[in-house]
Design a protein around this motif. Sequence first.
Motif, short mmCIF file in Angstrom:
data_model
loop_
_atom_site.label_atom_id
_atom_site.label_comp_id
_atom_site.label_asym_id
_atom_site.label_seq_id
_atom_site.Cartn_x
_atom_site.Cartn_y
_atom_site.Cartn_z
N GLU A 179 22.08 60.90 75.74
CA GLU A 179 21.32 60.82 76.80
C GLU A 179 20.20 60.79 77.57
N SER A 224 21.23 59.17 80.87
CA SER A 224 21.67 60.34 82.08
C SER A 224 20.53 60.91 82.77
N THR A 279 20.31 61.08 86.17
CA THR A 279 20.20 62.03 87.20
C THR A 279 19.14 62.00 88.31
#
Lengths: 63, 148
Positions: free
Chosen positions: B106, B109, B113
């Motif tokens: 993550e 991610s 983002t």
Amino acid sequence: MALESPLVISEMVEASEFPELSDRFNVSGVPQTTINAGAGTVVGGVPAERLADEIDKALARKK
Amino acid sequence: MAERLLNDSVIGQVKQVFQNLKNPVEVIFFEAQEGCDYCADTRQLLEEVTQISDLLTFSAHDIQQDAELTQLLGVDKTPGFVVVGKEGPQRLDYGIRFSGIPAGHEFSSLIHTLLLVSNRDSGLDQKTRNFLAGLKEPVHLQVFVTPT
């Protein structure tokens, strides 16, 4: 998707830190996407188009 | 401060990606005083990441003491954070939330983002954009992930 619509909230949830929520939505594999608290579910990573379809179905189901 | 979470190699890679940042972004972090095993690590991780670029800022809030902001942003978990665009003092909330530590898988991610929000561009195809633009009801997506 959230970037493209003010109506969309996109939340990444670390499943193991929030086991109650994961249990509630029967998260077994990741990623799993829950739409509007269970109105729809998508298991696995899918193309945006497929997710859009599932959102559409989930919104229709609610009515 | 505790030992750094990000080593030089990771910081170097992130720095490269962050060369493509365009606009300011704020990470608004929420923690709780009790019952939050990952709050300290998440906070430290976000502080280290946002220090890598001048376009990124970080603010930390207590989910109970800062009830007004918590409610405004609809945050209900700790550790939790919201990634917003900044235009001067104004926060542009696109509805992007993280609940739990963005570690392991993550982490990328999170970096992705930050890039998307900074560039204000989802990168989605036109058909999906049209679908999203045509929505008439709220949609709450919860993407369950694990760090490994």
